[in-house]
Design a protein around this motif. Structure first.
Motif, PDB file in Angstrom:
ATOM      1  N   ALA A  23       0.898  -1.159   0.000  1.00 12.06           N
ATOM      2  CA  ALA A  23       0.000   0.000   0.000  1.00 12.06           C
ATOM      3  C   ALA A  23       0.938   1.211   0.000  1.00 12.06           C
ATOM      4  O   ALA A  23       2.139   1.058   0.229  1.00 12.06           O
ATOM      5  N   PRO A  24       0.424   2.431  -0.249  1.00  8.50           N
ATOM      6  CA  PRO A  24       1.331   3.583  -0.336  1.00  8.50           C
ATOM      7  C   PRO A  24       2.229   3.740   0.897  1.00  8.50           C
ATOM      8  O   PRO A  24       3.379   4.147   0.781  1.00  8.50           O
ATOM      9  N   ASN A  25       1.706   3.392   2.085  1.00  9.47           N
ATOM     10  CA  ASN A  25       2.484   3.578   3.310  1.00  9.47           C
ATOM     11  C   ASN A  25       2.778   2.302   4.087  1.00  9.47           C
ATOM     12  O   ASN A  25       3.215   2.359   5.217  1.00  9.47           O
ATOM     13  N   GLN A  26       2.522   1.162   3.470  1.00  7.52           N
ATOM     14  CA  GLN A  26       2.882  -0.073   4.180  1.00  7.52           C
ATOM     15  C   GLN A  26       3.238  -1.216   3.261  1.00  7.52           C
ATOM     16  O   GLN A  26       2.734  -1.327   2.143  1.00  7.52           O
ATOM     17  N   ILE A  27       4.159  -2.051   3.762  1.00 10.35           N
ATOM     18  CA  ILE A  27       4.645  -3.192   2.995  1.00 10.35           C
ATOM     19  C   ILE A  27       4.503  -4.453   3.841  1.00 10.35           C
ATOM     20  O   ILE A  27       4.835  -4.452   5.020  1.00 10.35           O
ATOM     21  N   GLU A  28       3.993  -5.503   3.186  1.00 10.40           N
ATOM     22  CA  GLU A  28       3.849  -6.791   3.857  1.00 10.40           C
ATOM     23  C   GLU A  28       4.790  -7.774   3.177  1.00 10.40           C
ATOM     24  O   GLU A  28       4.919  -7.763   1.952  1.00 10.40           O
ATOM     25  N   LEU A  29       5.439  -8.633   3.972  1.00 12.22           N
ATOM     26  CA  LEU A  29       6.410  -9.589   3.448  1.00 12.22           C
ATOM     27  C   LEU A  29       6.030 -11.019   3.819  1.00 12.22           C
ATOM     28  O   LEU A  29       5.218 -11.220   4.724  1.00 12.22           O
ATOM     29  N   ASP A  30       6.654 -12.003   3.137  1.00 10.49           N
ATOM     30  CA  ASP A  30       6.383 -13.394   3.519  1.00 10.49           C
ATOM     31  C   ASP A  30       7.046 -13.738   4.848  1.00 10.49           C
ATOM     32  O   ASP A  30       6.573 -14.603   5.574  1.00 10.49           O
ATOM     33  N   GLN A  31       8.147 -13.032   5.165  1.00 12.34           N
ATOM     34  CA  GLN A  31       8.833 -13.246   6.444  1.00 12.34           C
ATOM     35  C   GLN A  31       9.522 -11.951   6.852  1.00 12.34           C
ATOM     36  O   GLN A  31       9.857 -11.122   6.002  1.00 12.34           O
ATOM     37  N   THR A  32       9.734 -11.780   8.171  1.00 12.78           N
ATOM     38  CA  THR A  32      10.390 -10.548   8.606  1.00 12.78           C
ATOM     39  C   THR A  32      11.132 -10.728   9.924  1.00 12.78           C
ATOM     40  O   THR A  32      10.759 -11.573  10.747  1.00 12.78           O
ATOM     41  N   VAL A  53      11.787   2.364   7.038  1.00 15.13           N
ATOM     42  CA  VAL A  53      10.688   1.803   7.837  1.00 15.13           C
ATOM     43  C   VAL A  53      10.552   2.646   9.115  1.00 15.13           C
ATOM     44  O   VAL A  53      11.478   2.732   9.910  1.00 15.13           O
ATOM     45  N   LEU A  54       9.389   3.284   9.269  1.00 15.48           N
ATOM     46  CA  LEU A  54       9.151   4.196  10.394  1.00 15.48           C
ATOM     47  C   LEU A  54       8.631   3.472  11.625  1.00 15.48           C
ATOM     48  O   LEU A  54       8.833   3.894  12.751  1.00 15.48           O
ATOM     49  N   ASP A  55       7.933   2.360  11.394  1.00 14.97           N
ATOM     50  CA  ASP A  55       7.332   1.611  12.494  1.00 14.97           C
ATOM     51  C   ASP A  55       6.956   0.221  11.958  1.00 14.97           C
ATOM     52  O   ASP A  55       6.888   0.018  10.739  1.00 14.97           O
ATOM     53  N   THR A  56       6.713  -0.713  12.873  1.00 12.48           N
ATOM     54  CA  THR A  56       6.240  -2.042  12.482  1.00 12.48           C
ATOM     55  C   THR A  56       5.036  -2.342  13.361  1.00 12.48           C
ATOM     56  O   THR A  56       5.107  -2.153  14.578  1.00 12.48           O
ATOM     57  N   ILE A  64       2.274  -9.053   9.719  1.00 15.46           N
ATOM     58  CA  ILE A  64       3.091  -7.953  10.232  1.00 15.46           C
ATOM     59  C   ILE A  64       3.232  -6.911   9.118  1.00 15.46           C
ATOM     60  O   ILE A  64       3.535  -7.248   7.970  1.00 15.46           O
ATOM     61  N   LEU A  65       2.965  -5.657   9.465  1.00 16.16           N
ATOM     62  CA  LEU A  65       3.009  -4.582   8.474  1.00 16.16           C
ATOM     63  C   LEU A  65       4.163  -3.623   8.760  1.00 16.16           C
ATOM     64  O   LEU A  65       4.342  -3.186   9.904  1.00 16.16           O
ATOM     65  N   HIS A  66       4.940  -3.324   7.715  1.00 15.58           N
ATOM     66  CA  HIS A  66       6.043  -2.381   7.832  1.00 15.58           C
ATOM     67  C   HIS A  66       5.532  -1.023   7.371  1.00 15.58           C
ATOM     68  O   HIS A  66       5.128  -0.875   6.214  1.00 15.58           O
ATOM     69  N   VAL A  67       5.520  -0.052   8.278  1.00 15.69           N
ATOM     70  CA  VAL A  67       5.004   1.273   7.959  1.00 15.69           C
ATOM     71  C   VAL A  67       6.143   2.088   7.348  1.00 15.69           C
ATOM     72  O   VAL A  67       7.193   2.246   7.974  1.00 15.69           O
ATOM     73  N   VAL A  68       5.931   2.553   6.112  1.00 19.72           N
ATOM     74  CA  VAL A  68       6.998   3.276   5.403  1.00 19.72           C
ATOM     75  C   VAL A  68       6.544   4.684   5.013  1.00 19.72           C
ATOM     76  O   VAL A  68       5.340   4.963   4.940  1.00 19.72           O
ATOM     77  N   GLU A  69       7.523   5.556   4.790  1.00 19.73           N
ATOM     78  CA  GLU A  69       7.235   6.913   4.321  1.00 19.73           C
ATOM     79  C   GLU A  69       6.496   6.817   2.989  1.00 19.73           C
ATOM     80  O   GLU A  69       5.453   7.411   2.797  1.00 19.73           O
ATOM     81  N   SER A  70       7.095   6.006   2.100  1.00 20.22           N
ATOM     82  CA  SER A  70       6.483   5.763   0.803  1.00 20.22           C
ATOM     83  C   SER A  70       7.027   4.453   0.262  1.00 20.22           C
ATOM     84  O   SER A  70       8.238   4.219   0.310  1.00 20.22           O
TER      85      SER A  70
END
Ligand SMILES: [Zn+2]
Length: 232
Positions: A23-32, A53-56, A64-70
């Motif tokens: 998504a514009p501000n979040q990335i999901e991965l198969d593992q983290t 990555v600003l927050d998880t 688990i969602l990685h919150v990103v600037e973009s």
């Protein structure tokens, strides 16, 4: 569901993964290896495929969602390299294990239950329910914690069948939260000192904490006590 690399090894600082959703501000991965916000702990920060990555945080259904600037040009199916802000993360692990150690000693010495905690890299706090309050005795418990740190016992994590785990006295020192409704509970054991059902990240040896410095005690009403502490 996201595979939790930090459960296999809390010391993974860099890893590779496949992007499963963007998504514009979040990335999901198969593992983290990024540990999400929760259980009183702040989420990890760092970078993913060059993106900050600003927050998880936790999403639905064990995601688990990685919150990103973009999320920029990162797309589903691509491989990304993750790097954790290790200095900050290791401090969170040290703070978290410190909180378990203090809780175990308070619980053993006074029967206090833990009503909340906030684990942050610079300053953490534990809330506990205790009728009487004696500052000198509290400082004595912190001293006991530091003596335990000096002996450097190992901290182990493993899974145990729910029924078996729930028979261990003090397996949950939280006043409110019941252990999650799952078949197997993850146990964090400070050898010889504490067993606790817990999903969080911890150091391998108590000595990594170096020292716990109590900062201040607060009385929050009749039986609510709060301790702020820090570590070097
Ligand atoms: Zn914990």
């Amino acid at each position: 569901m996201t595979k939790k690399l930090f459960w296999q090894d809390a010391y993974i600082k860099e890893f590779d993964a496949t992007v499963t959703s963007v998504a514009p501000n979040q990335i999901e991965l198969d593992q983290t290896a990024f540990n999400p916000h929760g259980g009183g702990l702040v989420g990890d920060t760092g970078s993913l495929g060059g993106v900050k990555v600003l927050d998880t945080v936790k999403g639905n259904a064990d995601v688990i969602l990685h919150v990103v600037e973009s999320s920029g040009t990162i797309s589903v199916g691509s491989q990304v390299h993750g790097i954790i802000d290790w200095e900050r993360r290791h401090k969170i692990m040290r703070m978290h294990t410190s909180a378990h150690l203090l809780s175990a000693i308070f619980n053993k010495e006074t029967g206090a239950l833990i009503t909340g905690n906030q684990i942050e890299p610079e300053r953490s706090r534990i809330d506990f329910s205790l009728e009487g309050f004696d500052r000198e005795r509290m400082l004595g418990y912190c001293k006991q914690a530091n003596e335990a740190i000096g002996k450097n016992p190992p901290v182990k994590t493993y899974f145990m069948k729910r029924e078996e785990a729930l028979q261990i006295p003090g397996i949950t020192k939280l006043a409110t939260a019941a252990p999650p409704d799952v078949q197997e509970l993850r146990i964090v054991e400070i050898e010889g000192l504490d067993l606790q059902a817990d999903g969080g990240i911890h150091v391998k040896n108590l000595g990594e904490i170096i020292r716990i410095d109590p900062m201040k005690f607060e009385n929050k009403g009749k039986s609510n006590r709060r301790l702020y502490f820090t570590i070097p």
